[in-house]
Design an enzyme around this catalytic site. Structure first.
Site, PDB file in Angstrom:
ATOM      1  N   ASP A 209       0.839  -1.197   0.000  1.00  0.00           N
ATOM      2  CA  ASP A 209       0.000   0.000   0.000  1.00  0.00           C
ATOM      3  C   ASP A 209       0.878   1.252   0.000  1.00  0.00           C
ATOM      4  OD1 ASP A 209      -2.625   1.091   0.093  1.00  0.00           O
ATOM      5  OD2 ASP A 209      -3.218  -0.595   1.363  1.00  0.00           O
ATOM      6  N   ASP A 296     -10.357   2.587  -3.217  1.00  0.00           N
ATOM      7  CA  ASP A 296     -11.033   1.355  -2.785  1.00  0.00           C
ATOM      8  C   ASP A 296     -12.447   1.206  -3.346  1.00  0.00           C
ATOM      9  OD1 ASP A 296      -8.768   1.326  -1.303  1.00  0.00           O
ATOM     10  OD2 ASP A 296      -9.755   1.099   0.627  1.00  0.00           O
TER      11      ASP A 296
HETATM   12  C1  GLA Z   1      -5.974   0.856   1.590  1.00  0.00           C
HETATM   13  C2  GLA Z   1      -6.114  -0.176   0.495  1.00  0.00           C
HETATM   14  C3  GLA Z   1      -7.160  -1.193   0.882  1.00  0.00           C
HETATM   15  C4  GLA Z   1      -6.807  -1.827   2.221  1.00  0.00           C
HETATM   16  C5  GLA Z   1      -6.634  -0.750   3.280  1.00  0.00           C
HETATM   17  C6  GLA Z   1      -6.076  -1.303   4.589  1.00  0.00           C
HETATM   18  O1  GLA Z   1      -7.092   1.655   1.678  1.00  0.00           O
HETATM   19  O2  GLA Z   1      -6.443   0.441  -0.713  1.00  0.00           O
HETATM   20  O3  GLA Z   1      -7.289  -2.175  -0.110  1.00  0.00           O
HETATM   21  O4  GLA Z   1      -5.636  -2.582   2.083  1.00  0.00           O
HETATM   22  O5  GLA Z   1      -5.725   0.245   2.851  1.00  0.00           O
HETATM   23  O6  GLA Z   1      -5.977  -0.309   5.572  1.00  0.00           O
END
Ligand code: GLA
Length: 651
Positions: A209, A296
């Site tokens: 990430d 997301d």
């Molecule tokens: C980000 C990523 C998600 C998830 C969260 C975890 O938002 O895009 O897919 O992994 O972090 O905190």
């Protein structure tokens, strides 16, 4: 949405406020010379290399499939939850259908040990990780998963701190301890952590990430309060100009190198999660096995459209070994609850068509047979896992109905006719959409209902609200003696796509953000991607046309581009080339060149705007890598679109 989203909301709001006053970073004009592994910035980025530049490390010949904890549990994870879903994946037969990777997301970590920087596991939640020496190890867990025939995935961040810490700090299982102990991300520890996760603990996949280089500017109140160290920010998701693209790219490349060092057998998957920021479309395909294209996904229709749109126009940027990732499946939850199977099926069918990694995000202990049927539809999975690796191409595009067509390894087509709206819709499917002959019968097999039907020429379909009809289609090919480039995107790579100034893609559905509602001015376009290479369309989504002649098949790309095409047994390359009628600058002539394994095979006359297309017919027998170069004056910031009309490989 839940309390968790609200917590997330607060995190995001403070992030956005912080980002607005963050220090600017360099890098808005792409150094295209450095994007093609050239030895010096002075090198010519359009010079042929004779080399397929898509990432060849790691192991992702097909889109990875599996399960991840985040959509089901956020960071509220433990061993029991993880292993329960793993067991069900095996026992239900989903594993045999390809769902193999069991990925731990945010929430596994306790802290980084002060004495030696070793990452410590939250063993209260993962009891099998307890070791007598206090080091802790995930090896017993990965051993169990491997013994079940599964693969194991872990999660980290490219910065010092995690997404949970930055954006959802009220969620459970946040790292504990001093400022340094809470620095659980890879930054400054790449080699140590990758060796631990892969060599010592035996993981097979890592998702990396990027919140740690995005959300902790010096001005962040938590940084000012001494809770975290500032880093960058190197990424501003709302501004490519304020993103330090070379620095972000270098950090992700450092992880790639460590993965290769510590995985001599190459059995790893490197999953980049920087949400389409930092112009990652241009470079993640040279270093990662899958790369997120958007923020997301949420279990809402608008958000699914948003994530779908972030990949729909970029089939040329996905290849065996390196896939576009529109984020994990939310099938089963919220608007994709199987109580409304139409939406759930659409989500599943579309993800399969665009070669998204199929990563289940559901607590499978609660899964109904109906949900398992959708996730386990063998025919739909087979489209996603088809060995040709072609992401579906948009044969018809509108904000209401879209038609996606995917060319399969055996020459058949898969077609998804998608109603994006809440109203019923009518769609006409033509043989031309499928690039099949219009005078011969076309056989369709319905992949949800199993029925067969046959039509010749064209056929009308009634779509229910939100419905996706998905078929396998067989018929006589329109191009009998070969394949159009748009029937084989897996073999076509725009190594240099002519985009000098990365721009946000305005064609992505701007859904309401569930945690923000209508507060503020609405979602802005943000992911780089506008002006990239496209199939059967210009880089800006217009119909391909040269001097008034229209092409429904071809490659649309900006001038000053170099496209790699893998040749497996074809003898001729043909195309009709010229400056596309959609060109606006219309000042610079363009020369089209075709190379075979680094040697010049053919060259057009300098083409001027408005001039008729020139025909190229080039012998390529025995050539492994063809390179298609469209060259105009060097350094032009906004090169005109050019068209390789009816571009095809012929036997
Ligand atoms: C980000 C990523 C998600 C998830 C969260 C975890 O938002 O895009 O897919 O992994 O972090 O905190």
């Amino acid at each position: 949405m839940s309390v968790r989203s609200t917590a997330r909301a607060l995190g995001w709001t403070s992030f956005i406020a912080a980002a607005l006053i963050a220090a600017p970073a360099s890098g808005q004009v792409r150094d295209s010379a450095s994007d093609v592994a050239a030895p010096s910035p002075a090198a010519d980025p359009l010079a042929p290399t004779g080399r397929w530049s898509v990432y060849g490390g790691g192991h992702a010949p097909l889109p990875p499939m599996g399960w991840n904890s985040w959509n089901a549990f956020t960071s509220d994870i433990d061993e029991e939850k993880l292993m329960a879903s793993a067991r069900i994946i095996v026992e239900s037969g989903l594993a045999a259908k390809g769902y193999r990777y069991i990925n731990i997301d945010d929430g596994w970590w306790l802290q980084r040990r002060a004495s030696d920087g070793r990452m410590l596991i939250r063993t209260d939640n993962f009891p099998s990780a307890v070791t007598a020496d206090g080091n802790g190890s995930f090896r017993p867990l990965t051993d169990r998963l491997h013994a079940m025939g599964l693969k194991a995935g872990i999660y980290s961040d490219i910065g010092r701190n995690s997404c949970g810490q930055v954006f959802t700090s009220t969620f459970p299982n946040q790292p504990e301890g001093s400022v340094a102990e809470r620095e659980v991300g890879l930054y400054g520890h790449v080699d140590q952590d990758i060796a631990l996760y892969f060599k010592e603990w035996g993981f097979d996949l890592i998702k990396v990430d990027a919140c740690g280089i995005r959300g902790l500017p010096p001005s962040d109140p938590r940084v000012k309060a001494g809770q975290y160290r500032a880093l960058g920010p190197l990424i501003d998701v709302e501004s490519l100009g304020r993103t330090n693209i070379p620095a972000v790219k270098a950090l992700y490349d450092e992880v790639r190198q460590a993965l290769e060092r510590h995985n001599p057998d190459n059995d790893f998957v490197y999953s980049l999660c920087l949400w389409g920021s930092a112009d990652s479309r241009a470079w993640s395909k040279t270093m990662g096995n899958m790369s997120r294209t958007s923020e997301d996904i949420f279990p809402t229709w608008g958000r699914m459209l948003h994530n779908l749109d972030s990949v729909a126009h970029r089939p040329l940027y996905a290849h065996p070994g390196s896939w576009n990732d529109p984020d994990m499946l939310f099938v089963g939850t919220g608007e994709f609850d199987v109580a409304d199977p139409v939406k759930a099926r659409s989500h599943m069918a579309l993800w399969a068509m665009v070669n998204a990694p199929l990563i289940i995000g559901y607590d499978l202990r609660k899964a109904s047979p109906a949900l398992m049927d959708i996730l386990g539809n063998a025919q739909i999975i087979a489209l996603n896992q088809d060995s040709a690796g072609n992401q579906a191409v948009l044969a018809f595009d509108s904000q209401e109905v879209q038609i996606f067509v995917k060319t399969l390894d055996d020459g058949d087509k898969a077609v998804a006719i998608f109603n994006r709206t809440a109203a019923p819709a009518k769609a006409l499917l033509t043989a031309d959409h499928l690039k099949l002959a219009s005078e011969s019968p076309i056989d369709l097999t319905d992949l949800w209902q199993g029925g067969q039907r046959r039509f010749t020429g064209e056929q009308t379909f009634e779509l229910a609200p939100y419905e996706t009809l998905i078929f396998r289609a067989g018929g006589s090919r329109r191009l009998t003696e070969g394949l159009y480039l748009s029937e084989q995107p897996a073999r076509v790579n725009p190594a240099v796509d002519g985009v000098m100034v990365p721009e946000a893609d305005p064609q992505v559905h701007r859904g309401l953000l569930p945690w923000r509602g209508t507060k503020g001015g609405g979602e802005r376009t943000q992911y780089g991607g506008w002006g990239g290479a496209r199939l059967d369309q210009t880089p800006f989504g217009q119909a391909l046309s040269v001097a008034g002649k229209h092409y429904d098949s071809g490659l649309g790309i900006l001038a000053n581009s170099r496209v790699e095409v893998r040749n497996e047994g074809f003898r001729r390359f043909v195309a009709e080339v010229g400056i596309d009628d959609s060109a606006r600058a219309r000042q610079h002539p363009v020369t089209f060149l075709v190379y075979g394994d680094g040697k010049l095979l053919a060259q057009s006359r300098a083409a001027r705007p408005g001039e008729a297309a020139q025909s190229l017919d080039v012998a390529i027998e025995g050539v492994r890598l063809i390179e298609l170069v469209a060259r105009t004056e060097r350094g032009v910031l906004f090169p005109d679109p050019v068209t390789w009309g009816n571009a095809a490989l012929l036997r």
